[in-house]
Design an enzyme around this catalytic site. Structure first.
Site, PDB file in Angstrom:
ATOM      1  N   GLU A  54      95.730  50.931  99.109  1.00 31.90           N
ATOM      2  CA  GLU A  54      94.450  51.644  99.228  1.00 31.90           C
ATOM      3  C   GLU A  54      94.586  52.913 100.063  1.00 31.90           C
ATOM      4  O   GLU A  54      94.046  53.965  99.712  1.00 31.90           O
ATOM      5  CB  GLU A  54      93.397  50.760  99.913  1.00 31.90           C
ATOM      6  CG  GLU A  54      93.162  49.426  99.275  1.00 31.90           C
ATOM      7  CD  GLU A  54      93.966  48.333  99.951  1.00 31.90           C
ATOM      8  OE1 GLU A  54      95.209  48.442 100.025  1.00 31.90           O
ATOM      9  OE2 GLU A  54      93.352  47.345 100.394  1.00 31.90           O
ATOM     10  N   CYS A  82      92.017  45.075 103.784  1.00 32.12           N
ATOM     11  CA  CYS A  82      92.137  44.633 105.170  1.00 32.12           C
ATOM     12  C   CYS A  82      91.266  45.542 106.055  1.00 32.12           C
ATOM     13  O   CYS A  82      90.696  46.526 105.573  1.00 32.12           O
ATOM     14  CB  CYS A  82      93.608  44.714 105.588  1.00 32.12           C
ATOM     15  SG  CYS A  82      94.197  46.406 105.820  1.00 32.12           S
ATOM     16  N   CYS A  85      92.235  49.322 105.762  1.00 32.40           N
ATOM     17  CA  CYS A  85      91.894  49.988 104.501  1.00 32.40           C
ATOM     18  C   CYS A  85      90.383  50.066 104.297  1.00 32.40           C
ATOM     19  O   CYS A  85      89.877  51.061 103.767  1.00 32.40           O
ATOM     20  CB  CYS A  85      92.567  49.274 103.335  1.00 32.40           C
ATOM     21  SG  CYS A  85      94.367  49.435 103.400  1.00 32.40           S
TER      22      CYS A  85
HETATM   23 ZN   LIG Z   1      95.104  47.324 103.881  1.00 32.62          ZN
END
Ligand SMILES: [Zn+2]
Length: 150
Positions: A54, A82, A85
């Site tokens: 990403e 996560c 990102c």
């Molecule tokens: Zn990530």
């Protein structure tokens, strides 16, 4: 382009990570239905903890658009982003996030946190989850099964 079509491109992109032993996660950035960036996880290849699909796709999209503000963009990624990102998606002010499978161990778009819909932050991102969830889960579980067999 439908979310399913965009996810098929992200899945195809994610498979490229297998060529260098990275977890197969792929991400594409769409503007007006066109792909402006498509990247996969390169953490192992680059030895870079921030080389998530990403983040790399958002960086490419910003270069392509000559603007860090991606307010008209949709980020399509196979696995739930996560915290890093999801934070980058908010920082880039993207309009929409589409992801396939949830990530109960690191997901920051509904699983552990919800950085995309936190009114304390200066931007909120519309989230669509579960697009081709089974295909994404199959790709990831076959990768981890092969890792365990080594
Ligand atoms: Zn990530």
């Amino acid at each position: 382009m439908t979310d399913d079509e965009a996810m098929a491109i992200a899945l195809n992109e994610g498979q490229k990570a297998l060529g260098h032993g990275d977890v197969p996660v792929g991400a594409v950035v769409l503007v007006d239905g066109h792909v402006v960036a498509s990247r996969h996880n390169e953490r192992e290849r680059n030895g870079d903890p921030t080389a998530h699909a990403e983040l790399l796709a958002l960086q490419d999209a910003a270069v392509a658009r000559r603007d860090w503000r991606l307010t008209d963009a949709t980020l399509v990624v196979t696995l739930e982003p996560c915290p890093m990102c999801a934070g980058a998606a908010v920082a880039a002010r993207i309009r929409r996030l589409v992801f396939g499978a949830p990530d109960p161990k690191a997901g920051a778009c509904g699983s552990l946190y919800n950085l995309c819909a936190d009114p304390r932050l200066n931007h909120e991102v519309s989230v669509t989850a579960g697009v081709q969830r089974d295909q994404v889960a199959d790709l990831l579980s076959s990768f981890f099964a092969a890792q365990r067999a080594k």
